[in-house]
Enzyme design. Sequence first.
Site, short mmCIF file in Angstrom:
data_model
loop_
_atom_site.label_atom_id
_atom_site.label_comp_id
_atom_site.label_asym_id
_atom_site.label_seq_id
_atom_site.Cartn_x
_atom_site.Cartn_y
_atom_site.Cartn_z
N ASP A 114 -21.64 6.01 46.73
CA ASP A 114 -20.57 5.02 46.87
C ASP A 114 -19.36 5.48 46.06
O ASP A 114 -19.47 5.79 44.88
CB ASP A 114 -21.05 3.65 46.36
CG ASP A 114 -22.28 3.15 47.10
OD1 ASP A 114 -22.69 3.80 48.07
OD2 ASP A 114 -22.83 2.10 46.70
N ARG A 165 -27.15 8.01 49.42
CA ARG A 165 -25.82 7.50 49.81
C ARG A 165 -24.99 7.36 48.55
O ARG A 165 -25.45 6.75 47.57
CB ARG A 165 -25.97 6.14 50.51
CG ARG A 165 -24.75 5.74 51.32
CD ARG A 165 -24.80 4.27 51.70
NE ARG A 165 -24.52 3.46 50.53
CZ ARG A 165 -25.21 2.36 50.19
NH1 ARG A 165 -26.21 1.95 50.90
NH2 ARG A 165 -24.86 1.69 49.11
N SER A 168 -27.34 -3.87 45.52
CA SER A 168 -26.86 -4.94 46.41
C SER A 168 -25.80 -5.82 45.76
O SER A 168 -25.65 -6.99 46.12
CB SER A 168 -28.02 -5.81 46.91
OG SER A 168 -28.84 -5.07 47.78
N TYR A 179 -24.55 -8.15 53.63
CA TYR A 179 -25.68 -8.54 54.49
C TYR A 179 -25.39 -9.65 55.50
O TYR A 179 -26.28 -10.02 56.25
CB TYR A 179 -26.89 -8.88 53.62
CG TYR A 179 -27.26 -7.73 52.71
CD1 TYR A 179 -27.63 -6.49 53.25
CD2 TYR A 179 -27.20 -7.84 51.32
CE1 TYR A 179 -27.94 -5.42 52.44
CE2 TYR A 179 -27.52 -6.77 50.49
CZ TYR A 179 -27.89 -5.56 51.07
OH TYR A 179 -28.18 -4.50 50.26
N ASN A 211 -27.17 6.04 45.48
CA ASN A 211 -28.39 5.28 45.83
C ASN A 211 -29.42 6.25 46.38
O ASN A 211 -29.18 6.90 47.39
CB ASN A 211 -28.05 4.25 46.91
CG ASN A 211 -27.03 3.25 46.40
OD1 ASN A 211 -27.35 2.37 45.62
ND2 ASN A 211 -25.78 3.42 46.80
N GLU A 223 -21.51 5.18 42.25
CA GLU A 223 -22.95 5.32 42.02
C GLU A 223 -23.58 6.09 43.16
O GLU A 223 -22.97 6.28 44.21
CB GLU A 223 -23.60 3.93 41.92
CG GLU A 223 -23.38 3.11 43.18
CD GLU A 223 -24.56 2.23 43.52
OE1 GLU A 223 -25.59 2.27 42.83
OE2 GLU A 223 -24.44 1.51 44.52
N GLY A 279 -30.22 1.56 52.06
CA GLY A 279 -30.71 0.66 53.11
C GLY A 279 -30.90 1.41 54.42
O GLY A 279 -30.09 2.28 54.78
N GLU A 294 -34.03 -7.13 45.35
CA GLU A 294 -33.68 -6.66 46.69
C GLU A 294 -34.87 -6.69 47.66
O GLU A 294 -34.88 -6.00 48.68
CB GLU A 294 -33.10 -5.25 46.61
CG GLU A 294 -31.74 -5.22 45.93
CD GLU A 294 -31.20 -3.81 45.82
OE1 GLU A 294 -30.42 -3.43 46.71
OE2 GLU A 294 -31.54 -3.10 44.88
N1 LIG Z 1 -14.80 0.26 39.42
C1 LIG Z 1 -14.74 -0.44 40.54
N2 LIG Z 1 -13.52 -0.68 41.12
C2 LIG Z 1 -13.44 -1.43 42.25
N3 LIG Z 1 -14.50 -2.00 42.86
C3 LIG Z 1 -15.72 -1.80 42.33
C4 LIG Z 1 -15.90 -1.01 41.15
N4 LIG Z 1 -17.22 -1.01 40.85
C5 LIG Z 1 -17.83 -1.75 41.80
N5 LIG Z 1 -16.94 -2.23 42.70
C6 LIG Z 1 -17.28 -3.08 43.86
O1 LIG Z 1 -18.56 -3.66 43.64
C7 LIG Z 1 -19.50 -3.23 44.63
C8 LIG Z 1 -20.87 -3.03 43.99
O2 LIG Z 1 -20.81 -2.03 42.99
P1 LIG Z 1 -21.92 -0.91 42.84
O3 LIG Z 1 -21.98 -0.04 44.05
O4 LIG Z 1 -21.66 -0.22 41.56
O5 LIG Z 1 -23.22 -1.84 42.73
P2 LIG Z 1 -24.65 -1.89 43.39
O6 LIG Z 1 -25.12 -3.28 43.18
O7 LIG Z 1 -25.48 -0.81 42.81
O8 LIG Z 1 -24.52 -1.59 44.92
P3 LIG Z 1 -25.57 -1.04 46.02
O9 LIG Z 1 -25.84 -2.18 46.96
O10 LIG Z 1 -24.78 0.01 46.73
O11 LIG Z 1 -26.77 -0.54 45.34
C9 LIG Z 1 -18.91 -1.94 45.19
O12 LIG Z 1 -19.42 -1.70 46.48
C10 LIG Z 1 -17.42 -2.25 45.14
O13 LIG Z 1 -17.04 -3.09 46.22
MG LIG Z 2 -23.17 0.44 45.62
#
Ligand SMILES: Nc1ncnc2c1ncn2[C@@H]1O[C@H](COP(=O)(O)OP(=O)(O)OP(=O)(O)O)[C@@H](O)[C@H]1O
Ligand SMILES: [Mg+2]
Length: 310
Positions: free
Chosen positions: A259, A257, A152, A218, A274, A272, A278, A24
Amino acid sequence: MSDTQIAVFKGKRVGVLMGGSSTEREISLKTGEAVLASLKRQEYATVGIDVDERVAETLRKERIDLAFIALHGPKGEDGAIQGLLEILNIPYTGSGVLASALGMNKIASRKIFLFHKLPVPEFMILGRGEDFNRIFEEFELPVVVKPSCQGSSVGVSIVRDKAGLSAAIHLACKYDPEILVEKYIAGKEIHVGIVGNQALGAIEVVPKTAFYDYKAKYTPGMSTHIFPARLSKESYRISLDYGLAAHRALGCSGYSRVDIIVDEQGLPYILELNTLPGMTRTSLLPEIAREVGIDFDTLVYKILLWAIQR
Ligand SMILES: Nc1ncnc2c1ncn2[C@@H]1O[C@H](COP(=O)(O)OP(=O)(O)OP(=O)(O)O)[C@@H](O)[C@H]1O
Ligand SMILES: [Mg+2]
């Protein structure tokens, strides 16, 4: 900006830690530039520090009084840089070592969320090289496959048919030795912004892609943001409560934040948390803050203030 706001940090030199070596890096540079510009507007003495293997020497040489951590991903968001700053006795923004480490690791944080009875999607942990056929015994498709310690959406896939599973697991395993396979939750995706000890609000994201992937996050125009999230009053309130509870469960400080996906019945599931969301001017946390009357510079100021209050 009030006079008291300026007085607190008068004469202090703030280092903005940015870049780094994670996947990232590019996003972190953008977060760092936005924070640097804001600090300059607020007339603070600042220096941008691109984090590399010589960061300990750089930090000593630059003689900063406070570090604003604008890093994302491993080594910046996972407690590593926080540990170094602790050793160097430099106050820093955001969460401490343990909360950062827990937040970065989706497996560790989920275990804590479950202990606190916070809802997370049903999941399974899979080790690199492990037979993945047991997935079919426990889950119906679609499932979501993701590395435990990335951000991301790097390495995240939604698997809708059996044929796609192997490639998704292979991809996630490239990043981490342990990965998560979890139930796909259909519903609304929302992000809860926490600043200080308060959940500011929840913003809804509607990606133009199949899910909120790197491109949707992004590329301007690839997702729509709606504030406040279009939920029933009850679902909205519960989501904010869960967001704040998640922040507290991991022992976070300053800001975060969370999610969340709210399913079709209105039940929120935490995906999750964060610890260093960002902070570009178009990122979700600044957008939530703006919607509730906190402009970008005030948000940056509040985050700094929490660093010295921790
Ligand atoms: N169990 C789920 N059901 C539906 N969609 C999901 C699920 N898990 C993840 N997603 C989708 O995948 C995306 C990324 O998942 P997650 O937030 O776990 O990963 P990340 O790479 O840590 O994201 P971030 O950029 O917030 O750090 C989510 O924003 C969502 O759109
Ligand atoms: Mg996320």
